[in-house]
Motif scaffolding. Sequence first.
Motif, PDB file in Angstrom:
ATOM      1  N   ARG A 125      72.310  23.263  12.082  1.00 30.88           N
ATOM      2  CA  ARG A 125      71.911  24.668  11.957  1.00 30.88           C
ATOM      3  C   ARG A 125      70.732  24.762  10.995  1.00 30.88           C
ATOM      4  NH1 ARG A 125      73.129  28.816   8.067  1.00 30.88           N
ATOM      5  NH2 ARG A 125      72.707  30.887   8.953  1.00 30.88           N
ATOM      6  N   VAL A 126      69.679  25.440  11.431  1.00 24.56           N
ATOM      7  CA  VAL A 126      68.495  25.654  10.600  1.00 24.56           C
ATOM      8  C   VAL A 126      68.799  26.672   9.504  1.00 24.56           C
ATOM      9  CG1 VAL A 126      66.190  26.699  10.580  1.00 24.56           C
ATOM     10  CG2 VAL A 126      66.793  25.039  12.349  1.00 24.56           C
ATOM     11  N   VAL A 127      68.436  26.332   8.279  1.00 25.24           N
ATOM     12  CA  VAL A 127      68.498  27.281   7.163  1.00 25.24           C
ATOM     13  C   VAL A 127      67.080  27.406   6.609  1.00 25.24           C
ATOM     14  CG1 VAL A 127      69.478  27.822   4.911  1.00 25.24           C
ATOM     15  CG2 VAL A 127      70.866  26.622   6.618  1.00 25.24           C
ATOM     16  N   VAL A 128      66.459  28.552   6.853  1.00 21.15           N
ATOM     17  CA  VAL A 128      65.063  28.764   6.460  1.00 21.15           C
ATOM     18  C   VAL A 128      64.962  28.837   4.940  1.00 21.15           C
ATOM     19  CG1 VAL A 128      63.056  30.275   6.671  1.00 21.15           C
ATOM     20  CG2 VAL A 128      64.624  29.997   8.611  1.00 21.15           C
ATOM     21  N   GLU A 129      63.993  28.121   4.392  1.00 22.73           N
ATOM     22  CA  GLU A 129      63.796  28.126   2.944  1.00 22.73           C
ATOM     23  C   GLU A 129      62.601  28.975   2.519  1.00 22.73           C
ATOM     24  OE1 GLU A 129      63.702  24.247   1.230  1.00 22.73           O
ATOM     25  OE2 GLU A 129      65.769  23.784   1.803  1.00 22.73           O
ATOM     26  N   LYS A 130      61.445  28.746   3.145  1.00 23.50           N
ATOM     27  CA  LYS A 130      60.229  29.403   2.661  1.00 23.50           C
ATOM     28  C   LYS A 130      59.211  29.533   3.783  1.00 23.50           C
ATOM     29  CE  LYS A 130      56.660  28.841  -0.936  1.00 23.50           C
ATOM     30  NZ  LYS A 130      56.175  27.937  -2.017  1.00 23.50           N
ATOM     31  N   ILE A 131      58.538  30.687   3.847  1.00 26.07           N
ATOM     32  CA  ILE A 131      57.440  30.878   4.793  1.00 26.07           C
ATOM     33  C   ILE A 131      56.183  30.244   4.206  1.00 26.07           C
ATOM     34  CG2 ILE A 131      56.032  32.546   6.059  1.00 26.07           C
ATOM     35  CD1 ILE A 131      58.991  32.425   6.902  1.00 26.07           C
ATOM     36  N   ILE A 132      55.532  29.390   4.999  1.00 27.79           N
ATOM     37  CA  ILE A 132      54.351  28.666   4.533  1.00 27.79           C
ATOM     38  C   ILE A 132      53.059  29.331   4.983  1.00 27.79           C
ATOM     39  CG2 ILE A 132      53.109  26.466   4.617  1.00 27.79           C
ATOM     40  CD1 ILE A 132      55.685  26.378   3.010  1.00 27.79           C
ATOM     41  N   ASP A 133      53.031  29.787   6.250  1.00 26.11           N
ATOM     42  CA  ASP A 133      51.771  30.305   6.778  1.00 26.11           C
ATOM     43  C   ASP A 133      52.033  31.219   7.968  1.00 26.11           C
ATOM     44  OD1 ASP A 133      48.912  30.455   6.959  1.00 26.11           O
ATOM     45  OD2 ASP A 133      48.978  29.092   8.668  1.00 26.11           O
TER      46      ASP A 133
ATOM     47  N   ILE B 283      63.136  34.945  11.165  1.00 25.08           N
ATOM     48  CA  ILE B 283      63.223  33.600  11.729  1.00 25.08           C
ATOM     49  C   ILE B 283      64.631  33.042  11.591  1.00 25.08           C
ATOM     50  CG2 ILE B 283      62.428  31.222  11.391  1.00 25.08           C
ATOM     51  CD1 ILE B 283      59.633  32.403  10.865  1.00 25.08           C
ATOM     52  N   GLN B 284      65.297  33.347  10.489  1.00 23.73           N
ATOM     53  CA  GLN B 284      66.688  32.919  10.357  1.00 23.73           C
ATOM     54  C   GLN B 284      67.545  33.545  11.451  1.00 23.73           C
ATOM     55  OE1 GLN B 284      68.073  30.654   7.804  1.00 23.73           O
ATOM     56  NE2 GLN B 284      69.381  30.650   9.610  1.00 23.73           N
ATOM     57  N   ARG B 285      67.325  34.833  11.690  1.00 21.10           N
ATOM     58  CA  ARG B 285      68.095  35.529  12.725  1.00 21.10           C
ATOM     59  C   ARG B 285      67.810  34.941  14.107  1.00 21.10           C
ATOM     60  NH1 ARG B 285      66.313  40.242  11.810  1.00 21.10           N
ATOM     61  NH2 ARG B 285      64.833  40.461  13.533  1.00 21.10           N
ATOM     62  N   GLU B 286      66.544  34.655  14.386  1.00 23.14           N
ATOM     63  CA  GLU B 286      66.186  34.094  15.692  1.00 23.14           C
ATOM     64  C   GLU B 286      66.821  32.723  15.904  1.00 23.14           C
ATOM     65  OE1 GLU B 286      61.843  36.331  16.098  1.00 23.14           O
ATOM     66  OE2 GLU B 286      61.985  34.346  15.188  1.00 23.14           O
ATOM     67  N   ASN B 287      66.839  31.906  14.864  1.00 21.14           N
ATOM     68  CA  ASN B 287      67.486  30.600  14.989  1.00 21.14           C
ATOM     69  C   ASN B 287      68.982  30.744  15.224  1.00 21.14           C
ATOM     70  OD1 ASN B 287      65.756  28.034  14.504  1.00 21.14           O
ATOM     71  ND2 ASN B 287      64.928  29.515  13.052  1.00 21.14           N
ATOM     72  N   ASP B 288      69.602  31.678  14.532  1.00 18.70           N
ATOM     73  CA  ASP B 288      71.046  31.858  14.693  1.00 18.70           C
ATOM     74  C   ASP B 288      71.395  32.444  16.057  1.00 18.70           C
ATOM     75  OD1 ASP B 288      71.538  30.773  12.221  1.00 18.70           O
ATOM     76  OD2 ASP B 288      71.663  32.700  11.185  1.00 18.70           O
ATOM     77  N   ILE B 289      70.502  33.264  16.614  1.00 19.62           N
ATOM     78  CA  ILE B 289      70.718  33.780  17.973  1.00 19.62           C
ATOM     79  C   ILE B 289      70.607  32.640  18.988  1.00 19.62           C
ATOM     80  CG2 ILE B 289      69.701  35.223  19.794  1.00 19.62           C
ATOM     81  CD1 ILE B 289      68.999  37.248  17.582  1.00 19.62           C
ATOM     82  N   ASN B 290      69.610  31.770  18.798  1.00 14.56           N
ATOM     83  CA  ASN B 290      69.433  30.621  19.691  1.00 14.56           C
ATOM     84  C   ASN B 290      70.538  29.587  19.524  1.00 14.56           C
ATOM     85  OD1 ASN B 290      67.127  31.639  20.789  1.00 14.56           O
ATOM     86  ND2 ASN B 290      65.796  29.960  20.165  1.00 14.56           N
ATOM     87  N   ASN B 291      71.193  29.609  18.379  1.00 14.30           N
ATOM     88  CA  ASN B 291      72.177  28.586  18.039  1.00 14.30           C
ATOM     89  C   ASN B 291      73.423  29.250  17.454  1.00 14.30           C
ATOM     90  OD1 ASN B 291      73.492  26.241  17.268  1.00 14.30           O
ATOM     91  ND2 ASN B 291      72.129  25.804  15.542  1.00 14.30           N
ATOM     92  N   PRO B 292      74.150  30.028  18.266  1.00  9.56           N
ATOM     93  CA  PRO B 292      75.266  30.818  17.732  1.00  9.56           C
ATOM     94  C   PRO B 292      76.414  29.982  17.187  1.00  9.56           C
ATOM     95  CG  PRO B 292      75.239  30.899  20.135  1.00  9.56           C
ATOM     96  CD  PRO B 292      73.953  30.254  19.704  1.00  9.56           C
TER      97      PRO B 292
END
Length: 220
Positions: free
Chosen positions: A137-145, A33-42
Amino acid sequence: MKTQIKKVLILGSSLLMLSLLTGCDFTDYKTRIQRENDINNPTGNKKSCLRVGKVYEDMYPYTIQYIEGEIDPDDAWDKIAANNELNLKLSLYAKEGLFTEELVGHDGDKPLYRYNLTDEGRKYVDWWGGTNFCFGRVVVEKIIDVDNQLKGMRMVTFTYHLENVPNWIKNKDIYSLYPNYSEIEPAVTGSRPALGSHYYNIKSDGRLKLIRAESGNYLL
């Protein structure tokens, strides 16, 4: 002993195949998910975009106008209300240094202001459907579900915080104009982690195809 080793090898092969089919380590959604956000938001500066209005790049410098008449409260696209909101947003963003503001005349007793982007404004501007200002920029912290209840789809929910948050988005006069702002407010203020979701189609071979990411959304 040989039988046990064989079972371990088979299990390991199965897990490897599952990893390949899903396109990543099945348990490591955080990295994915971090990678996907960074691809969407280079650029790291386009997690969310706030709509200013239908003023396109070739319309600047832009002079405001006034539209006479009554606002129809039942019309979500009422032109008078939209124009009034545009004039207000231009004024507020100018106070934050994203536009220049110049008094160029009057329409009756109403002042006419001309706006143009400043160098600061150009750092954040996006031209999808008019003028938008983007940030974060999104920085993923924790997967919830991880939810598979929707047929053929998977939803992964996570917490995140934001980097690259400018001061202008913290102006209550500005963010109160955007009804969906509450969804990102915790991340903007840093008061607590925000909730995000990524949605995937599950392809026939088991791989996941991203259909909606947290980064790159527009607040209208």
